[in-house]
Design a protein around this motif. Structure first.
Motif, PDB file in Angstrom:
ATOM      1  N   ALA A   1      13.560  38.798  62.615  1.00 42.54           N
ATOM      2  CA  ALA A   1      14.209  39.241  62.843  1.00 42.54           C
ATOM      3  C   ALA A   1      15.352  38.056  62.589  1.00 42.54           C
ATOM      4  N   ASP A   2      16.978  38.898  61.597  1.00 42.63           N
ATOM      5  CA  ASP A   2      17.625  38.297  62.361  1.00 42.63           C
ATOM      6  C   ASP A   2      18.800  37.848  63.751  1.00 42.63           C
ATOM      7  N   MET A   3      18.826  37.341  63.400  1.00 40.72           N
ATOM      8  CA  MET A   3      19.430  36.256  65.225  1.00 40.72           C
ATOM      9  C   MET A   3      20.401  35.357  64.934  1.00 40.72           C
ATOM     10  N   PRO A   4      21.893  35.674  65.273  1.00 42.43           N
ATOM     11  CA  PRO A   4      22.343  34.967  65.628  1.00 42.43           C
ATOM     12  C   PRO A   4      22.533  34.456  66.854  1.00 42.43           C
ATOM     13  N   ASP A   5      23.555  33.168  67.157  1.00 43.42           N
ATOM     14  CA  ASP A   5      22.958  32.280  68.531  1.00 43.42           C
ATOM     15  C   ASP A   5      23.769  33.537  69.705  1.00 43.42           C
ATOM     16  N   HIS A   6      23.950  33.275  70.532  1.00 40.98           N
ATOM     17  CA  HIS A   6      24.668  34.031  71.684  1.00 40.98           C
ATOM     18  C   HIS A   6      25.812  33.824  71.595  1.00 40.98           C
ATOM     19  N   SER A   7      26.686  35.109  71.581  1.00 42.21           N
ATOM     20  CA  SER A   7      28.755  34.339  71.775  1.00 42.21           C
ATOM     21  C   SER A   7      28.862  34.386  73.317  1.00 42.21           C
ATOM     22  N   ILE A   8      29.678  33.992  73.548  1.00 41.17           N
ATOM     23  CA  ILE A   8      30.182  34.125  75.199  1.00 41.17           C
ATOM     24  C   ILE A   8      32.510  34.430  74.437  1.00 41.17           C
ATOM     25  N   ASN A   9      32.816  35.644  75.195  1.00 39.50           N
ATOM     26  CA  ASN A   9      33.683  35.980  75.430  1.00 39.50           C
ATOM     27  C   ASN A   9      34.363  37.110  76.897  1.00 39.50           C
ATOM     28  N   SER A  10      35.885  36.057  76.439  1.00 40.54           N
ATOM     29  CA  SER A  10      35.651  36.585  77.719  1.00 40.54           C
ATOM     30  C   SER A  10      35.125  36.554  78.888  1.00 40.54           C
ATOM     31  N   GLY A  11      34.464  35.680  79.276  1.00 40.69           N
ATOM     32  CA  GLY A  11      33.212  35.238  80.075  1.00 40.69           C
ATOM     33  C   GLY A  11      32.102  36.413  79.865  1.00 40.69           C
ATOM     34  N   VAL A  12      31.880  37.381  78.909  1.00 40.42           N
ATOM     35  CA  VAL A  12      30.828  37.582  78.507  1.00 40.42           C
ATOM     36  C   VAL A  12      30.071  37.813  78.036  1.00 40.42           C
ATOM     37  N   TRP A  13      28.937  37.478  77.388  1.00 39.98           N
ATOM     38  CA  TRP A  13      27.627  36.913  76.363  1.00 39.98           C
ATOM     39  C   TRP A  13      27.296  37.970  76.331  1.00 39.98           C
ATOM     40  N   ARG A  14      26.613  37.939  74.397  1.00 47.58           N
ATOM     41  CA  ARG A  14      26.272  39.030  74.099  1.00 47.58           C
ATOM     42  C   ARG A  14      25.037  38.452  72.965  1.00 47.58           C
ATOM     43  N   ALA A  15      23.771  38.684  72.564  1.00 48.31           N
ATOM     44  CA  ALA A  15      22.999  38.969  72.253  1.00 48.31           C
ATOM     45  C   ALA A  15      22.876  39.486  71.178  1.00 48.31           C
ATOM     46  N   ASN A  16      22.694  40.068  69.406  1.00 50.69           N
ATOM     47  CA  ASN A  16      21.448  41.014  68.699  1.00 50.69           C
ATOM     48  C   ASN A  16      20.611  40.251  68.122  1.00 50.69           C
ATOM     49  N   ALA A  17      19.504  41.290  67.632  1.00 49.55           N
ATOM     50  CA  ALA A  17      19.116  41.198  66.425  1.00 49.55           C
ATOM     51  C   ALA A  17      18.452  42.169  65.292  1.00 49.55           C
ATOM     52  N   SER A  18      18.753  41.974  64.631  1.00 50.38           N
ATOM     53  CA  SER A  18      18.544  43.029  63.555  1.00 50.38           C
ATOM     54  C   SER A  18      18.058  42.513  62.468  1.00 50.38           C
ATOM     55  N   HIS A  19      17.399  43.433  61.664  1.00 47.60           N
ATOM     56  CA  HIS A  19      16.351  43.792  59.709  1.00 47.60           C
ATOM     57  C   HIS A  19      16.990  44.670  58.985  1.00 47.60           C
ATOM     58  N   TYR A  20      16.959  43.519  57.980  1.00 52.78           N
ATOM     59  CA  TYR A  20      16.728  44.851  56.885  1.00 52.78           C
ATOM     60  C   TYR A  20      18.547  45.103  56.771  1.00 52.78           C
ATOM     61  N   GLY A  21      19.232  44.230  57.561  1.00 58.65           N
ATOM     62  CA  GLY A  21      20.963  45.027  57.488  1.00 58.65           C
ATOM     63  C   GLY A  21      21.195  45.761  58.943  1.00 58.65           C
ATOM     64  N   HIS A  22      19.593  46.239  59.011  1.00 61.17           N
ATOM     65  CA  HIS A  22      19.770  46.978  60.501  1.00 61.17           C
ATOM     66  C   HIS A  22      20.106  46.357  61.963  1.00 61.17           C
ATOM     67  N   PRO A  23      20.983  47.370  62.609  1.00 66.49           N
ATOM     68  CA  PRO A  23      21.076  46.744  63.814  1.00 66.49           C
ATOM     69  C   PRO A  23      19.643  46.968  65.170  1.00 66.49           C
ATOM     70  N   ILE A  24      18.898  46.262  65.463  1.00 67.00           N
ATOM     71  CA  ILE A  24      17.827  46.333  66.818  1.00 67.00           C
ATOM     72  C   ILE A  24      18.110  46.328  67.960  1.00 67.00           C
ATOM     73  N   ILE A  25      18.852  45.888  68.344  1.00 63.76           N
ATOM     74  CA  ILE A  25      19.534  45.474  69.496  1.00 63.76           C
ATOM     75  C   ILE A  25      20.325  44.444  70.741  1.00 63.76           C
ATOM     76  N   ASP A  26      20.948  44.878  70.924  1.00 67.24           N
ATOM     77  CA  ASP A  26      21.921  44.858  72.287  1.00 67.24           C
ATOM     78  C   ASP A  26      22.209  43.874  72.968  1.00 67.24           C
ATOM     79  N   LEU A  27      22.283  42.302  73.205  1.00 66.77           N
ATOM     80  CA  LEU A  27      22.419  42.790  75.119  1.00 66.77           C
ATOM     81  C   LEU A  27      23.480  42.016  75.307  1.00 66.77           C
ATOM     82  N   GLU A  28      23.806  41.887  77.142  1.00 66.80           N
ATOM     83  CA  GLU A  28      25.707  42.147  77.545  1.00 66.80           C
ATOM     84  C   GLU A  28      25.073  41.121  78.812  1.00 66.80           C
ATOM     85  N   ILE A  29      25.330  40.975  79.391  1.00 69.26           N
ATOM     86  CA  ILE A  29      25.272  40.338  80.543  1.00 69.26           C
ATOM     87  C   ILE A  29      27.012  40.158  80.932  1.00 69.26           C
TER      88      ILE A  29
END
Length: 269
Positions: free
Chosen positions: A128-156
């Motif tokens: 899957a395509d998977m960028p590094d995680h991001s941190i914005n205003s204390g919220v951590w996010r990560a995601n994966a996609s394939h063929y340009g279509h989102p698979i899952i989003d994680l948030e903490i």
């Protein structure tokens, strides 16, 4: 004529020789940042995903994790990202019984660890395509996609240092359960030759230097065959697992060693 040397490690295409082993090719991942979001799910629905000899643990816990792996020795210092889904299970074989985690699937954004993990350890890895995680205003996010279509989003969110009691409870919960397991299944050919059908355990060592706990959230996307022809059935099945209750999520930083001489990858009996 090319011949396999006994005691050497080979991967396809094997006729080019064994895998290189030399200075710096250890199993150490020196810089690992991970997010883990566990949740309680429906016992029967989770059980339906497990092969023979595996049963759901005392609690039907599924853990979805993201790991940003950097400074990986066997990749000459390069890195990659991964999102995996584990189920808490009990393995009951002919001669042994293990409590631990069963790998349902792992997405990775680099072919090398996918191929190595599938061939050598029997781990169900896919791309899957998977960028590094991001941190914005204390919220951590990560995601994966394939063929340009989102698979899952994680948030903490709401991260804080764990209490001593929480750390002690986490250690106690892991006692005797540090057994990651997988199913290496390769279909027989059309001519009827035998394939591979075996269970493995692939221990690792983790050294955590920083840990925070918070509130996790998952968002699975349901997909069509046209959007993701090779994975849509995997994504949709996982999306259908009910999230009955989130358990405390974690963000950790540290190092990991995936090659332990005293606990090598082995077939379960």
């Amino acid at each position: 004529m090319f011949k396999i040397e006994a005691g050497r490690g080979y991967m396809m295409p094997a006729h080019f020789g064994p895998r290189y082993i030399g200075p710096g090719t250890s199993g150490w991942y020196h810089d690992v940042t991970a997010m883990t979001v566990p949740f309680l799910t429906d016992r029967e629905k989770l059980s339906a995903l497990l092969p023979p000899r595996f049963s759901v643990a005392e609690e039907a816990i599924v853990s979805v994790y993201f790991a940003c792996n950097k400074r990986v020795d066997w990749l000459a210092g390069r890195g990659y990202n991964m999102i995996g889904v584990n189920a808490s299970v009990v393995y009951t074989g002919e001669t042994e019984r293990l409590e631990g985690s069963y790998s349902l699937v792992i997405w990775e954004n680099l072919a090398d660890p996918i191929l190595t993990g599938r061939e050598v350890q029997g781990i169900p890895k896919i791309f899957a395509d998977m960028p590094d995680h991001s941190i914005n205003s204390g919220v951590w996010r990560a995601n994966a996609s394939h063929y340009g279509h989102p698979i899952i989003d994680l948030e903490i969110s709401g991260l804080r240092a764990p209490e001593l009691e929480e750390i002690a409870a986490a250690h106690e919960a892991q006692k005797g359960r540090d057994n990651p397991m997988s199913w290496r299944f390769i279909s027989p050919t059309a001519l009827g030759e035998s394939g591979l059908d075996e269970y493995l355990t692939f221990p690792s060592e983790n050294k955590i230097s920083k840990i925070q706990v918070g509130e996790g959230k998952l968002n699975w996307n349901t997909l069509t065959w046209e959007q993701n022809p090779t994975q849509f059935h995997i994504v949709n099945t996982l999306a259908a697992l009910p999230i009955l209750e989130y358990r405390p999520a974690m963000v950790t930083h540290g190092a990991a060693n995936l090659a332990l001489p005293d606990r090598p990858t082995r077939v379960l009996r």
